[in-house]
Design an enzyme around this catalytic site. Structure first.
Site, PDB file in Angstrom:
ATOM      1  N   GLN A  88     -15.547  37.825 -12.828  1.00  0.00           N
ATOM      2  CA  GLN A  88     -14.191  38.054 -13.735  1.00  0.00           C
ATOM      3  C   GLN A  88     -12.949  38.534 -12.677  1.00  0.00           C
ATOM      4  O   GLN A  88     -12.346  39.113 -13.146  1.00  0.00           O
ATOM      5  CB  GLN A  88     -14.563  39.579 -13.902  1.00  0.00           C
ATOM      6  CG  GLN A  88     -15.710  39.198 -15.728  1.00  0.00           C
ATOM      7  CD  GLN A  88     -15.508  38.094 -16.888  1.00  0.00           C
ATOM      8  OE1 GLN A  88     -14.227  37.310 -16.814  1.00  0.00           O
ATOM      9  NE2 GLN A  88     -16.132  38.045 -17.706  1.00  0.00           N
ATOM     10  N   SER A  89     -13.132  37.586 -11.594  1.00  0.00           N
ATOM     11  CA  SER A  89     -11.943  37.741 -10.687  1.00  0.00           C
ATOM     12  C   SER A  89     -10.507  37.496 -10.876  1.00  0.00           C
ATOM     13  O   SER A  89     -10.150  35.897 -12.121  1.00  0.00           O
ATOM     14  CB  SER A  89     -12.355  36.363  -9.756  1.00  0.00           C
ATOM     15  OG  SER A  89     -11.102  36.996  -8.664  1.00  0.00           O
ATOM     16  N   ASN A  90     -10.043  38.304 -11.719  1.00  0.00           N
ATOM     17  CA  ASN A  90      -8.415  37.456 -12.330  1.00  0.00           C
ATOM     18  C   ASN A  90      -7.535  36.608 -10.910  1.00  0.00           C
ATOM     19  O   ASN A  90      -7.072  35.727 -11.652  1.00  0.00           O
ATOM     20  CB  ASN A  90      -6.995  38.805 -11.807  1.00  0.00           C
ATOM     21  CG  ASN A  90      -7.711  39.636 -13.427  1.00  0.00           C
ATOM     22  OD1 ASN A  90      -8.578  39.514 -14.698  1.00  0.00           O
ATOM     23  ND2 ASN A  90      -7.604  40.643 -12.347  1.00  0.00           N
ATOM     24  N   ALA A  92      -8.945  34.461  -8.816  1.00  0.00           N
ATOM     25  CA  ALA A  92      -9.910  32.871  -8.964  1.00  0.00           C
ATOM     26  C   ALA A  92      -9.330  32.317 -10.335  1.00  0.00           C
ATOM     27  O   ALA A  92      -8.559  30.760 -10.214  1.00  0.00           O
ATOM     28  CB  ALA A  92     -11.476  32.732  -9.343  1.00  0.00           C
TER      29      ALA A  92
END
Ligand SMILES: *Cc1c(COP(=O)(O)O)cnc(C)c1O
Length: 360
Positions: A88-90, A92
């Site tokens: 859930q990386s912002n 990325a």
């Protein structure tokens, strides 16, 4: 403060005017006062809206960094961009968005701290797929630490990059969170942007609160403060309070961030320096861990939504905002102080897996 405003503008042009940047985001991001919450808390509270950086509705602090990072990648002739994070990386997702904007191929190596449901993709991972990023999910092995899983994802990506380079693609690697010299330099500029906006209101911040993960944003803000301090300008004395969102060895983290700050200043060709003692982190608000919700953050999200109609997220800004409210409640921030909260984005997490969102 028209004179200070002008001098900050000149310093900014001098330091950042020559940086190659990719055309990403909408800057300056807005700064505005939270009138209702200020009255409740007895401070002058402003919010700096890096959540509104663009390019899509789902912006955040990584876009600012990517202007410089991808500006350099474009100058180097890169065609594919590799980066890392949690599923859930912002960072990325913002990198994938920026790559599409610039015609670059986004390749993401994401560690599954929270296991995604392939049949019901959520939040950033859903956006990554819509953007058509090449997504490689790296499952955490039984007994493997988060750091070891990350290291394994780096090794897998590097092998992949070698393969692509053999067939003539030019790959560039963006570290987790965009935490490198160029990315942090962009937040030094962001700090000057903020201080210029405050000067236009005849204000300067006593305190700046923000969420700290990889430390790239922190390093940049502190580098920006060093630039203003050396020039004797407003903002040079602000207490920058960085609220941790994950477990860190405090001394090692302060050293790492100070080094990154110095690298950013050197990248800009500046003589100013930052020491580990210049860094002020607070690790009291992230428990029980990264991407794990806590009641104070949940309450902070509700409170800002219900007093001001603004949204925070459970992983970063909710915890940082809860930390700021606690500093104010304890008197660590005196009544009447001018306080800025840097909103770094991340609100897609409101639509993430229940495990991340919690019982809000
Ligand atoms: C990445 C991120 C941060 C932390 O920034 P770092 O530069 O990694 O310390 C804070 N808030 C949000 C919403 C983020 O996505």
């Amino acid at each position: 403060m028209a004179k200070e405003m002008e001098r900050i503008r000149e310093l900014r042009a001098e330091v950042f005017g020559g940086v190659k940047r990719a055309a990403l985001g909408f800057y300056p991001t807005p700064l505005h006062k939270l009138e209702r919450l200020s009255a409740e808390l007895g401070v002058e509270l402003y919010i700096k809206r890096d959540d509104l950086s663009g390019m899509s509705l789902f912006g955040g602090n990584k876009v600012r960094k990517l202007q410089f990072i991808l500006g350099r990648a474009q100058a180097m002739g890169c065609t594919a961009v590799f980066t890392y994070g949690a599923t859930q990386s912002n960072h990325a997702m913002q990198t994938a968005t920026a790559c599409r904007r610039l015609g670059l191929k986004p390749v993401l190596y994401l560690v599954a701290l929270v296991k995604p449901d392939e049949a019901d993709l959520r939040a950033n991972l859903l956006l990554d797929r819509i953007l058509g990023a090449e997504v490689h999910i790296v499952e955490q092995l039984p007994g493997e630490s988060e750091e070891d899983a990350e290291e394994r994802s780096f090794a897998m990506a590097r092998e992949h990059m070698r393969d692509l380079e053999e067939v003539g693609m030019r790959c560039c690697e963006v570290p987790m969170g965009g935490a490198d010299a160029a990315g942090s330099a962009a937040f030094a500029e962001g700090y000057l942007e903020l201080c210029g906006q405050l000067a236009a209101l005849d204000k300067q911040a006593d305190f700046l609160f923000h969420a700290a993960g990889t430390g790239g944003t922190l390093a940049g803000l502190v580098a920006g403060r060093a630039l203003l301090k050396a020039a004797g300008l407003p903002g040079g004395e602000t207490d920058i309070v960085s609220i941790n969102v994950s477990e860190k060895d405090r001394d090692a983290y302060h050293r790492k961030c100070a080094t990154l700050s110095c690298e950013a200043l050197a990248w800009l060709g500046r003589p100013e320096r930052v020491e580990p003692e210049d860094i002020h982190t607070d690790a009291r608000y992230f428990a029980p861990g990264y991407e794990k919700p806590n009641p104070a953050a949940t309450e902070a999200i509700r409170r800002l939504a219900r007093t001001e109609g603004l949204l925070l997220d459970p992983v970063y800004t909710g915890k940082a905002f809860a930390g700021m409210l606690d500093h104010i409640a304890r008197g660590e921030v005196p009544k009447g102080a001018t306080v800025v909260f840097l909103h770094t984005g991340g609100t897609t997490a409101l639509f993430a897996e229940r495990e991340i969102l919690g019982p809000i």
